[in-house]
Motif scaffolding. Structure first.
Motif, PDB file in Angstrom:
ATOM      1  N   SER A 297       1.655  -1.598  22.462  1.00  0.00           N
ATOM      2  CA  SER A 297       3.115  -1.690  22.418  1.00  0.00           C
ATOM      3  C   SER A 297       3.804  -0.560  21.679  1.00  0.00           C
ATOM      4  CB  SER A 297       3.530  -3.015  21.765  1.00  0.00           C
ATOM      5  OG  SER A 297       3.133  -4.117  22.539  1.00  0.00           O
ATOM      6  N   PHE A 298       3.053   0.319  21.008  1.00  0.00           N
ATOM      7  CA  PHE A 298       3.696   1.324  20.167  1.00  0.00           C
ATOM      8  C   PHE A 298       3.442   2.731  20.702  1.00  0.00           C
ATOM      9  CE2 PHE A 298       2.986  -2.387  17.489  1.00  0.00           C
ATOM     10  CZ  PHE A 298       4.250  -2.567  16.939  1.00  0.00           C
ATOM     11  N   ASP A 299       4.516   3.497  20.803  1.00  0.00           N
ATOM     12  CA  ASP A 299       4.403   4.887  21.233  1.00  0.00           C
ATOM     13  C   ASP A 299       3.773   5.759  20.152  1.00  0.00           C
ATOM     14  OD1 ASP A 299       5.940   4.526  23.775  1.00  0.00           O
ATOM     15  OD2 ASP A 299       7.491   3.945  22.339  1.00  0.00           O
ATOM     16  N   LEU A 300       3.850   5.298  18.921  1.00  0.00           N
ATOM     17  CA  LEU A 300       3.222   5.983  17.794  1.00  0.00           C
ATOM     18  C   LEU A 300       2.706   4.939  16.818  1.00  0.00           C
ATOM     19  CD1 LEU A 300       2.661   8.513  15.974  1.00  0.00           C
ATOM     20  CD2 LEU A 300       4.984   8.206  15.073  1.00  0.00           C
ATOM     21  N   VAL A 301       1.465   5.087  16.405  1.00  0.00           N
ATOM     22  CA  VAL A 301       0.917   4.314  15.294  1.00  0.00           C
ATOM     23  C   VAL A 301       0.621   5.317  14.189  1.00  0.00           C
ATOM     24  CG1 VAL A 301      -0.996   2.912  14.455  1.00  0.00           C
ATOM     25  CG2 VAL A 301      -0.009   2.459  16.710  1.00  0.00           C
ATOM     26  N   SER A 302       1.304   5.175  13.070  1.00  0.00           N
ATOM     27  CA  SER A 302       1.186   6.101  11.952  1.00  0.00           C
ATOM     28  C   SER A 302       0.479   5.424  10.789  1.00  0.00           C
ATOM     29  CB  SER A 302       2.579   6.570  11.499  1.00  0.00           C
ATOM     30  OG  SER A 302       2.491   7.331  10.312  1.00  0.00           O
ATOM     31  N   ALA A 303      -0.639   5.996  10.372  1.00  0.00           N
ATOM     32  CA  ALA A 303      -1.388   5.495   9.209  1.00  0.00           C
ATOM     33  C   ALA A 303      -1.530   6.668   8.251  1.00  0.00           C
ATOM     34  CB  ALA A 303      -2.743   4.960   9.632  1.00  0.00           C
ATOM     35  N   GLN A 304      -0.705   6.681   7.211  1.00  0.00           N
ATOM     36  CA  GLN A 304      -0.659   7.782   6.259  1.00  0.00           C
ATOM     37  C   GLN A 304      -1.321   7.357   4.952  1.00  0.00           C
ATOM     38  OE1 GLN A 304       0.912  10.861   7.242  1.00  0.00           O
ATOM     39  NE2 GLN A 304       0.859   9.773   9.206  1.00  0.00           N
TER      40      GLN A 304
ATOM     41  N   ARG B 162       8.871   3.422  20.034  1.00  0.00           N
ATOM     42  CA  ARG B 162       8.460   2.351  19.122  1.00  0.00           C
ATOM     43  C   ARG B 162       7.323   2.858  18.254  1.00  0.00           C
ATOM     44  NH1 ARG B 162       7.223  -3.300  21.201  1.00  0.00           N
ATOM     45  NH2 ARG B 162       7.876  -3.773  19.075  1.00  0.00           N
ATOM     46  N   VAL B 163       7.427   2.638  16.950  1.00  0.00           N
ATOM     47  CA  VAL B 163       6.418   3.124  16.018  1.00  0.00           C
ATOM     48  C   VAL B 163       5.980   2.010  15.087  1.00  0.00           C
ATOM     49  CG1 VAL B 163       8.221   4.012  14.451  1.00  0.00           C
ATOM     50  CG2 VAL B 163       5.865   4.836  14.226  1.00  0.00           C
ATOM     51  N   LEU B 164       4.694   1.997  14.789  1.00  0.00           N
ATOM     52  CA  LEU B 164       4.114   1.106  13.795  1.00  0.00           C
ATOM     53  C   LEU B 164       3.722   1.944  12.590  1.00  0.00           C
ATOM     54  CD1 LEU B 164       2.916  -1.677  12.948  1.00  0.00           C
ATOM     55  CD2 LEU B 164       0.769  -0.914  14.000  1.00  0.00           C
ATOM     56  N   ASP B 165       4.265   1.611  11.422  1.00  0.00           N
ATOM     57  CA  ASP B 165       3.931   2.281  10.167  1.00  0.00           C
ATOM     58  C   ASP B 165       2.965   1.369   9.416  1.00  0.00           C
ATOM     59  OD1 ASP B 165       3.821   3.818   7.885  1.00  0.00           O
ATOM     60  OD2 ASP B 165       5.880   3.391   7.244  1.00  0.00           O
ATOM     61  N   VAL B 166       1.713   1.811   9.289  1.00  0.00           N
ATOM     62  CA  VAL B 166       0.646   1.000   8.701  1.00  0.00           C
ATOM     63  C   VAL B 166       0.557   1.277   7.200  1.00  0.00           C
ATOM     64  CG1 VAL B 166      -1.829   0.520   8.721  1.00  0.00           C
ATOM     65  CG2 VAL B 166      -0.639   1.038  10.866  1.00  0.00           C
ATOM     66  N   GLY B 167       0.699   0.227   6.385  1.00  0.00           N
ATOM     67  CA  GLY B 167       0.670   0.407   4.935  1.00  0.00           C
ATOM     68  C   GLY B 167       1.891   1.179   4.477  1.00  0.00           C
ATOM     69  N   CYS B 168       3.075   0.628   4.738  1.00  0.00           N
ATOM     70  CA  CYS B 168       4.323   1.385   4.572  1.00  0.00           C
ATOM     71  C   CYS B 168       4.727   1.596   3.132  1.00  0.00           C
ATOM     72  CB  CYS B 168       5.446   0.692   5.330  1.00  0.00           C
ATOM     73  SG  CYS B 168       5.957  -0.900   4.629  1.00  0.00           S
ATOM     74  N   GLY B 169       4.117   0.883   2.191  1.00  0.00           N
ATOM     75  CA  GLY B 169       4.446   1.078   0.777  1.00  0.00           C
ATOM     76  C   GLY B 169       5.915   0.841   0.491  1.00  0.00           C
ATOM     77  N   GLU B 170       6.537   1.783  -0.204  1.00  0.00           N
ATOM     78  CA  GLU B 170       7.938   1.645  -0.604  1.00  0.00           C
ATOM     79  C   GLU B 170       8.903   2.120   0.469  1.00  0.00           C
ATOM     80  OE1 GLU B 170       7.249   2.097  -5.428  1.00  0.00           O
ATOM     81  OE2 GLU B 170       6.981   3.830  -4.097  1.00  0.00           O
TER      82      GLU B 170
ATOM     83  N   MET C 203       0.834  -1.177   0.000  1.00  0.00           N
ATOM     84  CA  MET C 203       0.000   0.000   0.000  1.00  0.00           C
ATOM     85  C   MET C 203       0.882   1.245   0.000  1.00  0.00           C
ATOM     86  SD  MET C 203      -2.704  -1.202   2.660  1.00  0.00           S
ATOM     87  CE  MET C 203      -4.182  -1.797   2.559  1.00  0.00           C
ATOM     88  N   ALA C 204       0.371   2.358   0.785  1.00  0.00           N
ATOM     89  CA  ALA C 204       0.997   3.656   0.645  1.00  0.00           C
ATOM     90  C   ALA C 204       2.498   3.545   0.660  1.00  0.00           C
ATOM     91  CB  ALA C 204       0.600   4.593   1.752  1.00  0.00           C
ATOM     92  N   ASP C 205       2.237   4.384   0.520  1.00  0.00           N
ATOM     93  CA  ASP C 205       3.107   5.340   0.379  1.00  0.00           C
ATOM     94  C   ASP C 205       2.520   5.365   1.142  1.00  0.00           C
ATOM     95  OD1 ASP C 205       5.100   7.134   1.069  1.00  0.00           O
ATOM     96  OD2 ASP C 205       5.532   5.859   0.219  1.00  0.00           O
TER      97      ASP C 205
END
Length: 235
Positions: free
Chosen positions: A131-138, A69-77, A1-3
């Motif tokens: 578990s994550f200090d940041l969950v990022s969904a861009q 700790r960060v989770l990047d949701v749909g990290c793409g490339e 997914m994303a980008d």
């Protein structure tokens, strides 16, 4: 997914999910094969789908946060994940497309960034809760599920005191079915659907539409405004 090269990808259910060693690998995508194939085909159509730069809304949205700790949701490339890793974050990145993950892992090696790549759908990824200090969904193309499971996975992944940063293109949730090749906004998760689930254990810090910092190139460059939801989990 994303980008993915095999050596850089963790299985979704790997017992070392919280470890710093990202050299483990198991070739086992977890999720809907049709969704994986759709995104693999989309990525395969171009040598690069997104701009290669971190999303401006992410850069602005975490400027006042201490890395954790960060989770990047749909990290793409991988542009966001790599930027976060180079900024001191401990990054886990989830993506359904193996084609995208192969590119992301290659870009990370070139940048000297360490990221845990998880080849899975969000709801199937067996993420460690709280578990994550940041969950990022861009700008995720995140399909809704019965019982708001997808939205609750996003919220449940945030640790107490942590932040959910959910960003999407403004107006996308108002498009009518059939307007974009059968696209129906009711099928997808939006900042508004996540915000509707927030209880008194959350504090909304940002919920607004704002002009978008436009990247040079990339499939989403024609969108000019974002909807930004930033919420902090209190307990």
């Amino acid at each position: 997914m994303a980008d993915d090269t095999a050596a850089d990808t963790l299985p979704a259910d790997d017992s070392s999910f919280g470890d710093s060693d990202d050299s483990l690998f198991a070739d086992g995508y977890v999720g809907d094969p049709a969704v994986r194939d759709e995104w693999d085909n989309r990525y395969a159509e171009r040598p690069r789908l997104w701009s290669g730069q971190p999303n401006g809304a992410l850069v602005a949205g975490v400027a006042d946060l201490a890395p954790g700790r960060v989770l990047d949701v749909g990290c793409g490339e991988g542009a966001d994940a790599i930027w976060l890793a180079r900024s001191g974050w401990d990054v886990t990145a989830v993506e359904v497309s193996g084609v995208a993950l192969a590119r992301a892992a290659a870009h990370a090696r070139e940048a000297g960034a360490r990221v845990r790549w998880v080849h899975a759908g969000l709801t199937e990824a067996a993420l460690p809760p709280a578990s994550f200090d940041l969950v990022s969904a861009q700008y995720p193309a995140l399909l809704r599920t019965p019982g708001s499971t997808a939205e609750r996975v996003l919220l449940d992944a945030v640790a107490p005191g942590g932040v959910l940063l959910f960003v999407h293109h403004a107006g996308m949730d108002e498009h009518h079915s059939g307007q974009d090749g059968g696209f129906d906004p009711a099928d997808y998760v939006w900042p508004s659907t996540v915000a509707a689930l927030l209880g008194d254990d959350w504090r909304v810090e940002v919920d607004e539409e704002r002009p978008r910092v436009l990247p040079e190139g990339g499939a989403g460059a024609h969108h000019t405004h974002d909807v930004v939801l930033r919420a902090r989990r209190l307990r």
